[in-house]
Design an enzyme around this catalytic site. Sequence first.
Site, PDB file in Angstrom:
ATOM      1  N   GLY A 497     -25.606 -18.122 -67.563  1.00 49.96           N
ATOM      2  CA  GLY A 497     -26.147 -16.849 -68.013  1.00 49.96           C
ATOM      3  C   GLY A 497     -26.160 -15.800 -66.914  1.00 49.96           C
ATOM      4  O   GLY A 497     -26.056 -14.606 -67.175  1.00 49.96           O
ATOM      5  N   GLY A 499     -23.929 -15.650 -64.305  1.00 53.07           N
ATOM      6  CA  GLY A 499     -22.556 -15.274 -63.966  1.00 53.07           C
ATOM      7  C   GLY A 499     -21.725 -16.500 -63.646  1.00 53.07           C
ATOM      8  O   GLY A 499     -22.088 -17.631 -63.972  1.00 53.07           O
ATOM      9  N   LYS A 515     -22.725 -18.497 -56.536  1.00 53.90           N
ATOM     10  CA  LYS A 515     -23.062 -17.959 -57.855  1.00 53.90           C
ATOM     11  C   LYS A 515     -23.046 -16.439 -57.770  1.00 53.90           C
ATOM     12  O   LYS A 515     -23.864 -15.833 -57.083  1.00 53.90           O
ATOM     13  CB  LYS A 515     -24.429 -18.466 -58.311  1.00 53.90           C
ATOM     14  CG  LYS A 515     -24.796 -18.050 -59.736  1.00 53.90           C
ATOM     15  CD  LYS A 515     -26.252 -18.358 -60.055  1.00 53.90           C
ATOM     16  CE  LYS A 515     -26.531 -19.834 -60.167  1.00 53.90           C
ATOM     17  NZ  LYS A 515     -27.922 -20.085 -60.636  1.00 53.90           N
ATOM     18  N   ASP A 611     -37.168 -23.990 -66.630  1.00 53.33           N
ATOM     19  CA  ASP A 611     -35.857 -24.167 -67.263  1.00 53.33           C
ATOM     20  C   ASP A 611     -35.280 -25.527 -66.918  1.00 53.33           C
ATOM     21  O   ASP A 611     -34.115 -25.655 -66.523  1.00 53.33           O
ATOM     22  CB  ASP A 611     -34.902 -23.050 -66.834  1.00 53.33           C
ATOM     23  CG  ASP A 611     -33.712 -22.900 -67.793  1.00 53.33           C
ATOM     24  OD1 ASP A 611     -33.797 -23.421 -68.920  1.00 53.33           O
ATOM     25  OD2 ASP A 611     -32.711 -22.275 -67.406  1.00 53.33           O
TER      26      ASP A 611
END
Length: 828
Positions: A497, A499, A515, A611
């Site tokens: 989400g 990149g 990232k 998460d």
Amino acid sequence: MGSGDLRFSIWIVFALCLVCFSVGFDPVDKYYINCGSSDDVKVGNSIYVADKSASKFLTTPQDILADSNLNSITPSEGSLLYRTARIYTGPSKYTFSISQNGRHWIRLYFYPFVYQNYDMRSASFSVFAQKTALVSDFTPKNETVKEFSVNVMSGDLVIAFSPSSNSFAYINALEVVSVPDSLIVDDASLFNPSGAFNGLVNQALETVARVNMGGPFVSLENDTLGRTWVSDRSFLLQPNLATNESKISAVKYPQGGPTSDIAPPTVYGTCTKMNSGSDPNSNFNVTWVFNVDPGFQYLIRLHFCDIVSTAANQLVFNVYIDSFLVAQDLELSTKSGGQLATAYYMDFVTTPFDKSKFGLSIGPSPRSGYPDALLNGLEIMKMNNSRDSLAGAAILPTFPGSKKKLGVILGVSIGVPLALVMIGILFFMHIRRRQERLRHSRTWVPISINGGTTMGSKYSTGTAVSVGSNLSYRIPFIAVQEATNNFDESWVIGIGGFGKVYKGILNDGTKVAVKRGNPRSQQGLAEFRTEIEMLSQFRHRHLVSLIGYCDEKNEMILVYEYMENGTLKSHLYGSNLPNLSWKQRLEICIGAARGLHYLHTGDAKAVIHRDVKSANILLDENLMAKVADFGLSKTGPELDQTHVSTAVKGSFGYLDPEYFRRQQLTEKSDVYSFGVVVFEVLCARPVIDPSLPREMVNLAEWAMKWQKKGQLDQIIDPNLVGKIKPDSLRKFGETAEKCLADFGVDRPSMGDVLWNLEYALQLQEATVHNDPEENSTNVIGQLSPQVGDFNHVDASPSVAQFETSSVDDLSGVSMSRVFSQLVKSEGR
């Protein structure tokens, strides 16, 4: 009975069905206001109250109620609402008390007319919901209904009107109504690049189009949520390529699937399909074209119901959004367990559009025996951008109070600044004391990955990173370019989400994962900062290490240690990687649990990951697990608090239902998500798989049913059949079950989870020497009934405790050996 009577009877039954379907959801909050009017008005099933009854919600500098004085008025739908309007000459706001948190409709009705010196055709204004700009410098030219939905987290909902310079604002009618939580969930797919989209439930949305394919206009009376659906005919690019089908009475809503709140049977029961005729070689697409505002992302909801097939597996087709293939070889009967005429929908999130139109197409699949494709309904919803706006760059106005509140305002205007000054001084003193304590208590050692050069000595003047500064982590952009071969696409190892993730090699030979933030991503600056702040403070062998970051040239780049074996998820399903053994899976779960346990307990205040999922558990060259991706992490509650109130974020399928319902975050939310991962490890399948039969779609629900029946062995990964000792599987299943308790207070801590996973591993490995075929786990269980008990008091017993409890008559398996891993230091 004559044919006329028969037709009449059918219409009566049909009308009764519509009534039944249109009385489903009963909103807790419902405000309907007939602005500017002294009379109530009934439209559909709703009563819009007179303006005077709603004035208690309004703060405005001047009361101007406008009446059109027309005996007839041209608008059709809800025409009585357009006879009057309220005019705002300055910043004004409605404040609505919200009884039930969650998503709410906001519908604004406009119809310009001339009242005294106010020509509404020239009015220009902005409207806000909380801080979200709904419209900016808006000038309605004719009958207009603007529909929005926003997620109200707590307290009141404020809707504000702000006239543009030298203008005024107005509105004819206003409504605020609760929406079912099930209407918008985090189950949308991204495309270009493909992947899951997280955070949809928190987006503010504007309805751009709501279309009934192949059917007539559906009025608000025939929709359980008061929506209207327009015919698709005017949107078709080539109407001659399409034909319609209708079979409303055949529509079925699957248990646990879409309901009439998602879309009424008048939508699912009609469709536009390919006009293939009798030509088996037809090869074309049916295309619709819609207007959009450039620069925004859109939620595209596609409604399907196979009302044309006579048997399952007949209809196979493709779906395209703006020329991108988003659903290949779509076979609707497989989504509903072989049932035809069953409601089904799919959500897609676009990248920001760079043009004012986009196309949606359906077309035949080569797999189909006969070329056909259909679509029953469509919704297009604009999503708020990174500035929290659905319109232009409007600025939220300030609101003066009434004269009778002047004394209060003066008191507040004097008292609040003084209070703020005092709070600021106290806060500053607190920070200074805290920094002083931190400076004396701990300093970070230089980062070294696999013996490589430290970040401090390599890219900055310092040799160590202090808690209060992240400067030593900054990497020049040119160094990142060199490491990734100028962001070579062939070096991409993942897309998320945030990149793309590239493999990189620093000039000293250290392998890294880079990232690079996508400027169009919803996961922006806040997540970037959070990741840096979290990972620059924590260092643990089961947390992925941050090597550095780059924020030059408007870039948001994070550089991590390279994890040779990628994600846990990729080793469980969806790739051709070798299968993990049961021991490897247990050790991976234990490693991840250690990392999370450290986050929850390694500092004065817990850090909640928010998460936890298999895609965020990475494996190094030795398959050692490390928890990654801290962009959504949150500092836990203060000592005198039980939770943190915050917007719901996470990944669909792993999300703690209690957190979702109450927006109250605790460490136990991570425990729930980890419980889902535990079942994912055991069953080696996705946590949400819509292609499976209904009862199997949600892994957590499906696995819990088998666990409670004591038959978890029936659903394990086929590669593990016959390779897990029964007691190890029992303890593993019990651990997952406890993690997935409905309420957080009933779930174990991560320390308890770690105990039980260690125990499950030792149960798998322990054997009686005199009988290699005999499992000694029963002996171990008898020796220490407290072992593995979720109610034990001390989650971190000392070495001395274990030494005094050691027993050496377990055929060589001592208690100190069984729990050897538990006494290892987990300090920084």
